[in-house]
Scaffold this motif. Structure first.
Motif, PDB file in Angstrom:
ATOM      1  N   ALA A  21      27.591   0.085  24.038  1.00  0.00           N
ATOM      2  CA  ALA A  21      27.915  -0.481  25.360  1.00  0.00           C
ATOM      3  C   ALA A  21      28.975  -1.577  25.218  1.00  0.00           C
ATOM      4  CB  ALA A  21      26.653  -1.029  26.017  1.00  0.00           C
ATOM      5  N   LYS A  22      28.842  -2.383  24.191  1.00  0.00           N
ATOM      6  CA  LYS A  22      29.826  -3.458  23.954  1.00  0.00           C
ATOM      7  C   LYS A  22      31.177  -2.857  23.557  1.00  0.00           C
ATOM      8  CE  LYS A  22      26.642  -7.199  22.858  1.00  0.00           C
ATOM      9  NZ  LYS A  22      27.229  -8.139  23.841  1.00  0.00           N
ATOM     10  N   ALA A  23      31.148  -1.792  22.762  1.00  0.00           N
ATOM     11  CA  ALA A  23      32.400  -1.136  22.346  1.00  0.00           C
ATOM     12  C   ALA A  23      33.115  -0.541  23.554  1.00  0.00           C
ATOM     13  CB  ALA A  23      32.104  -0.063  21.304  1.00  0.00           C
ATOM     14  N   LYS A  24      32.349  -0.009  24.495  1.00  0.00           N
ATOM     15  CA  LYS A  24      32.972   0.572  25.700  1.00  0.00           C
ATOM     16  C   LYS A  24      33.676  -0.524  26.503  1.00  0.00           C
ATOM     17  CE  LYS A  24      31.835   4.751  24.906  1.00  0.00           C
ATOM     18  NZ  LYS A  24      32.848   5.730  24.574  1.00  0.00           N
ATOM     19  N   LYS A  25      33.163  -1.742  26.409  1.00  0.00           N
ATOM     20  CA  LYS A  25      33.734  -2.859  27.166  1.00  0.00           C
ATOM     21  C   LYS A  25      34.828  -3.589  26.385  1.00  0.00           C
ATOM     22  CE  LYS A  25      32.044  -6.676  29.956  1.00  0.00           C
ATOM     23  NZ  LYS A  25      30.957  -7.617  30.084  1.00  0.00           N
ATOM     24  N   HIS A  26      34.588  -3.794  25.094  1.00  0.00           N
ATOM     25  CA  HIS A  26      35.488  -4.649  24.295  1.00  0.00           C
ATOM     26  C   HIS A  26      36.265  -3.879  23.219  1.00  0.00           C
ATOM     27  CE1 HIS A  26      33.408  -8.129  26.017  1.00  0.00           C
ATOM     28  NE2 HIS A  26      32.257  -7.578  25.662  1.00  0.00           N
ATOM     29  N   GLY A  27      36.010  -2.580  23.081  1.00  0.00           N
ATOM     30  CA  GLY A  27      36.641  -1.795  22.016  1.00  0.00           C
ATOM     31  C   GLY A  27      35.792  -1.743  20.760  1.00  0.00           C
ATOM     32  N   VAL A  28      35.031  -2.839  20.522  1.00  0.00           N
ATOM     33  CA  VAL A  28      34.170  -2.902  19.352  1.00  0.00           C
ATOM     34  C   VAL A  28      32.862  -3.604  19.728  1.00  0.00           C
ATOM     35  CG1 VAL A  28      35.334  -5.029  18.601  1.00  0.00           C
ATOM     36  CG2 VAL A  28      34.037  -3.738  16.940  1.00  0.00           C
ATOM     37  N   GLY A  29      31.778  -3.181  19.141  1.00  0.00           N
ATOM     38  CA  GLY A  29      30.490  -3.835  19.371  1.00  0.00           C
ATOM     39  C   GLY A  29      29.766  -3.977  18.047  1.00  0.00           C
ATOM     40  N   ALA A  30      29.241  -5.161  17.776  1.00  0.00           N
ATOM     41  CA  ALA A  30      28.540  -5.399  16.507  1.00  0.00           C
ATOM     42  C   ALA A  30      27.195  -6.046  16.796  1.00  0.00           C
ATOM     43  CB  ALA A  30      29.377  -6.310  15.607  1.00  0.00           C
ATOM     44  N   VAL A  31      26.132  -5.457  16.249  1.00  0.00           N
ATOM     45  CA  VAL A  31      24.783  -5.964  16.510  1.00  0.00           C
ATOM     46  C   VAL A  31      24.024  -6.101  15.180  1.00  0.00           C
ATOM     47  CG1 VAL A  31      22.583  -5.526  17.694  1.00  0.00           C
ATOM     48  CG2 VAL A  31      24.745  -4.873  18.787  1.00  0.00           C
TER      49      VAL A  31
ATOM     50  N   LEU B  57      32.901   1.462  17.188  1.00  0.00           N
ATOM     51  CA  LEU B  57      34.334   1.356  17.509  1.00  0.00           C
ATOM     52  C   LEU B  57      34.626   2.433  18.542  1.00  0.00           C
ATOM     53  CD1 LEU B  57      35.799   1.331  13.856  1.00  0.00           C
ATOM     54  CD2 LEU B  57      35.380  -0.666  15.310  1.00  0.00           C
ATOM     55  N   ASP B  58      35.042   2.030  19.735  1.00  0.00           N
ATOM     56  CA  ASP B  58      35.283   3.005  20.800  1.00  0.00           C
ATOM     57  C   ASP B  58      36.654   3.649  20.613  1.00  0.00           C
ATOM     58  OD1 ASP B  58      34.976   4.393  23.261  1.00  0.00           O
ATOM     59  OD2 ASP B  58      36.281   2.881  24.188  1.00  0.00           O
ATOM     60  N   LEU B  59      36.669   4.954  20.403  1.00  0.00           N
ATOM     61  CA  LEU B  59      37.946   5.634  20.122  1.00  0.00           C
ATOM     62  C   LEU B  59      38.912   5.522  21.287  1.00  0.00           C
ATOM     63  CD1 LEU B  59      36.681   8.823  18.289  1.00  0.00           C
ATOM     64  CD2 LEU B  59      37.625   6.723  17.326  1.00  0.00           C
ATOM     65  N   ALA B  60      38.413   5.639  22.506  1.00  0.00           N
ATOM     66  CA  ALA B  60      39.299   5.585  23.682  1.00  0.00           C
ATOM     67  C   ALA B  60      40.020   4.240  23.745  1.00  0.00           C
ATOM     68  CB  ALA B  60      38.497   5.826  24.959  1.00  0.00           C
ATOM     69  N   SER B  61      39.345   3.173  23.304  1.00  0.00           N
ATOM     70  CA  SER B  61      39.967   1.843  23.347  1.00  0.00           C
ATOM     71  C   SER B  61      41.135   1.737  22.371  1.00  0.00           C
ATOM     72  CB  SER B  61      38.941   0.758  23.005  1.00  0.00           C
ATOM     73  OG  SER B  61      37.865   0.824  23.897  1.00  0.00           O
ATOM     74  N   PHE B  62      41.140   2.594  21.354  1.00  0.00           N
ATOM     75  CA  PHE B  62      42.274   2.580  20.411  1.00  0.00           C
ATOM     76  C   PHE B  62      43.484   3.315  21.008  1.00  0.00           C
ATOM     77  CE2 PHE B  62      38.957   1.091  17.747  1.00  0.00           C
ATOM     78  CZ  PHE B  62      39.540   0.401  16.688  1.00  0.00           C
ATOM     79  N   GLY B  63      43.286   3.876  22.212  1.00  0.00           N
ATOM     80  CA  GLY B  63      44.425   4.332  23.005  1.00  0.00           C
ATOM     81  C   GLY B  63      44.734   5.808  22.966  1.00  0.00           C
TER      82      GLY B  63
ATOM     83  N   ALA C 123      42.260   8.883  22.265  1.00  0.00           N
ATOM     84  CA  ALA C 123      41.053   9.596  21.823  1.00  0.00           C
ATOM     85  C   ALA C 123      41.343  11.073  21.544  1.00  0.00           C
ATOM     86  CB  ALA C 123      39.952   9.448  22.861  1.00  0.00           C
ATOM     87  N   ASP C 124      42.207  11.704  22.370  1.00  0.00           N
ATOM     88  CA  ASP C 124      42.522  13.128  22.143  1.00  0.00           C
ATOM     89  C   ASP C 124      43.296  13.301  20.842  1.00  0.00           C
ATOM     90  OD1 ASP C 124      41.242  13.768  24.432  1.00  0.00           O
ATOM     91  OD2 ASP C 124      43.071  13.882  25.659  1.00  0.00           O
ATOM     92  N   GLY C 125      44.242  12.390  20.630  1.00  0.00           N
ATOM     93  CA  GLY C 125      45.018  12.435  19.392  1.00  0.00           C
ATOM     94  C   GLY C 125      44.116  12.243  18.183  1.00  0.00           C
ATOM     95  N   PHE C 126      43.119  11.378  18.324  1.00  0.00           N
ATOM     96  CA  PHE C 126      42.167  11.154  17.223  1.00  0.00           C
ATOM     97  C   PHE C 126      41.466  12.467  16.890  1.00  0.00           C
ATOM     98  CE2 PHE C 126      38.025  10.454  15.435  1.00  0.00           C
ATOM     99  CZ  PHE C 126      38.230   9.453  14.494  1.00  0.00           C
ATOM    100  N   ALA C 127      41.000  13.152  17.943  1.00  0.00           N
ATOM    101  CA  ALA C 127      40.262  14.405  17.728  1.00  0.00           C
ATOM    102  C   ALA C 127      41.140  15.414  16.988  1.00  0.00           C
ATOM    103  CB  ALA C 127      39.795  14.973  19.067  1.00  0.00           C
ATOM    104  N   ASP C 128      42.422  15.505  17.372  1.00  0.00           N
ATOM    105  CA  ASP C 128      43.329  16.465  16.707  1.00  0.00           C
ATOM    106  C   ASP C 128      43.581  16.066  15.261  1.00  0.00           C
ATOM    107  OD1 ASP C 128      43.485  17.858  19.058  1.00  0.00           O
ATOM    108  OD2 ASP C 128      45.394  16.943  19.697  1.00  0.00           O
ATOM    109  N   ARG C 129      43.837  14.779  15.049  1.00  0.00           N
ATOM    110  CA  ARG C 129      44.116  14.317  13.679  1.00  0.00           C
ATOM    111  C   ARG C 129      42.889  14.490  12.788  1.00  0.00           C
ATOM    112  NH1 ARG C 129      46.656  10.423  16.833  1.00  0.00           N
ATOM    113  NH2 ARG C 129      45.005   8.877  16.531  1.00  0.00           N
ATOM    114  N   MET C 130      41.722  14.211  13.386  1.00  0.00           N
ATOM    115  CA  MET C 130      40.465  14.338  12.629  1.00  0.00           C
ATOM    116  C   MET C 130      40.227  15.803  12.249  1.00  0.00           C
ATOM    117  SD  MET C 130      38.105  12.483  11.449  1.00  0.00           S
ATOM    118  CE  MET C 130      36.924  13.226  10.328  1.00  0.00           C
ATOM    119  N   ALA C 131      40.481  16.697  13.209  1.00  0.00           N
ATOM    120  CA  ALA C 131      40.278  18.126  12.936  1.00  0.00           C
ATOM    121  C   ALA C 131      41.238  18.593  11.845  1.00  0.00           C
ATOM    122  CB  ALA C 131      40.493  18.931  14.227  1.00  0.00           C
ATOM    123  N   ALA C 132      42.477  18.087  11.873  1.00  0.00           N
ATOM    124  CA  ALA C 132      43.463  18.495  10.857  1.00  0.00           C
ATOM    125  C   ALA C 132      43.035  18.002   9.476  1.00  0.00           C
ATOM    126  CB  ALA C 132      44.848  17.931  11.217  1.00  0.00           C
ATOM    127  N   LEU C 133      42.543  16.759   9.420  1.00  0.00           N
ATOM    128  CA  LEU C 133      42.102  16.203   8.131  1.00  0.00           C
ATOM    129  C   LEU C 133      40.908  16.994   7.588  1.00  0.00           C
ATOM    130  CD1 LEU C 133      42.209  14.003   5.934  1.00  0.00           C
ATOM    131  CD2 LEU C 133      40.762  12.577   7.394  1.00  0.00           C
TER     132      LEU C 133
END
Ligand SMILES: NC(=O)c1ccc[n+]([C@@H]2O[C@H](COP(=O)([O-])OP(=O)(O)OC[C@H]3O[C@@H](n4cnc5c(N)ncnc54)[C@H](O)[C@@H]3O)[C@@H](O)[C@H]2O)c1
Length: 361
Positions: free
Chosen positions: A111-121, A282-288, A290-300
């Motif tokens: 929930a914190k990551a969705k708001k701030h990009g990162v959440g640590a508990v 770490l919220d992937l969408a906050s890194f700007g 998310a779709d590109g992440f999925a493609d890069r992750m699949a390629a790796l």
């Protein structure tokens, strides 16, 4: 004829996953937990059995129940939030079952990551959370990279030391993957988990010499000698260093217990385990992208699993893939539960007055 016997023996070791879930949840309801809390604990333990991580499956039920009855594990179903500041929170678990407070902590981190990009508990005064995979899978399902870690009582020496000073502190990292299949690295920082040595001892099997030392710090393949000795870190001094850092992120950071203040699970069940946990999302969408992440992750991932195999090797895997495939198979065919584990589960159920349904295989 022999084939028929073997097939029968194999079937005899399998129980229906749904039955095991009902049975474990029934025990926790009988000992005082609500329906939802009992189901969470049962899901965590049964999923470990499904994944083939039986050291963190239903074999833990008698120890959990003995601790609840002895009062060292509380019947609380959630942790108290003691710090809640922006992307950070600290919880006090009050010795509640680790699955309950860890689900809560990772949900808060997400929930914190969705708001701030990162959440640590960070969570202090906690109890065993089972397999760490559960919490990072939950983060990955929410579009976050998740990290979950715990400290345990000291089990491993510093390089050159003759006394255990750090736990085999598990750490898991989950990464959203293609088609909902996350990459899940989930490992204890010892060469092997202690539960696996206990199982080898119960079954009278030898262990690899890389798993542990005897009481004097010498090499051993005897699981009983290893249980009196020390676990060895994964990757030598590197695993030792990582284990120490996990003790810092969990026990030291949360204001809870670290090092020798964390107590063993089996030694004296009336003494709280008092471990600590750490969760990061770490919220992937906050890194700007998310779709590109999925493609890069699949390629790796494709590059790794599609790389050439060494002689005699059929296939390469990503972290967590072997366990996920095992889990799918076991969910369909039945989950392997050792006869001794089944007997102990039934005895524990009888002790707390839970009526288990007839075993379904
Ligand atoms: N709660 C606690 O205090 C505690 C303490 C210790 C361990 N544990 C749990 O014990 C469980 C077992 O830990 P472990 O260290 O024995 O795990 P392990 O050694 O079986 O696996 C470690 C990791 O390596 C990956 N892996 C294994 N074979 C692979 C291969 N051929 N190719 C690619 N990846 C591969 C696995 O998917 C896994 O992510 C974990 O769930 C851990 O969280 C919990």
């Amino acid at each position: 004829m022999r084939g028929v016997t073997v097939a029968q023996e194999e079937r005899d070791g399998l129980v229906e996953a749904g039955w095991l879930l009902e049975a474990v949840a029934g025990v926790f309801r009988a000992v005082g937990f609500g329906e939802d809390a009992a189901s969470v604990v049962a899901e965590s333990l049964v999923e470990a059995d499904l994944r083939g991580v039986s050291s963190h499956g239903a074999m833990l039920v008698p120890m959990y129940v003995d601790r609840i009855l002895a009062g060292s594990v509380s019947r609380k179903e959630s942790a108290e939030v003691v710090v809640d500041l922006g992307a950070v929170a600290v919880l006090d678990a009050g010795d509640a079952l680790g699955q309950l407070t860890s689900d809560q902590a990772m949900a808060l981190a997400v929930a914190k990551a969705k708001k701030h990009g990162v959440g640590a508990v960070a969570v202090r005064h906690a109890f065993h959370f089972g397999g760490a995979f559960r919490y990072v899978q939950a983060a990955a399902a929410s579009g976050c990279v998740g990290i979950a870690a715990a400290n345990t009582r000291p089990l491993m020496p510093a390089p050159g030391g003759a006394q255990p000073v750090v736990g085999n502190n598990p750490i898991a990292i989950g990464v959203p993957g293609k088609d909902g299949h996350p990459v899940v690295l989930d490992m204890a920082l010892s060469e092997a988990a202690l539960g696996k040595i206990r199982i080898a001892a119960a079954e009278g099997r030898e262990i690899p010499v890389t798993w542990a030392t005897d009481a004097e710090g010498g090499p051993t393949t005897d699981p009983n000698a290893a249980l009196k000795g020390m676990l060895l870190p994964a990757a030598g001094h590197k695993g030792f260093g990582l284990a120490l850092i996990v003790d810092v992120l969990t026990g030291v950071l949360s204001g809870g217990s670290s090092g020798s203040k964390v107590k063993g699970l089996y030694a004296d069940v009336s003494v709280p385990n008092d471990c600590a946990h750490f969760f990061l999302a770490l919220d992937l969408a906050s890194f700007g992208d998310a779709d590109g992440f999925a493609d890069r992750m699949a390629a790796l991932a494709a590059e790794v699993t599609g790389s050439p195999t060494a002689p005699g090797v059929d296939r390469l895997y990503l972290p967590g893939q072997i366990e996920a495939e095992r889990s799918d198979t076991a969910a369909a065919r039945g989950v392997k539960v050792e006869a001794s584990v089944l007997k102990a589960l039934q005895e524990t159920a009888a002790k707390v007055g839970a009526t288990l349904p007839e075993v379904r295989r």
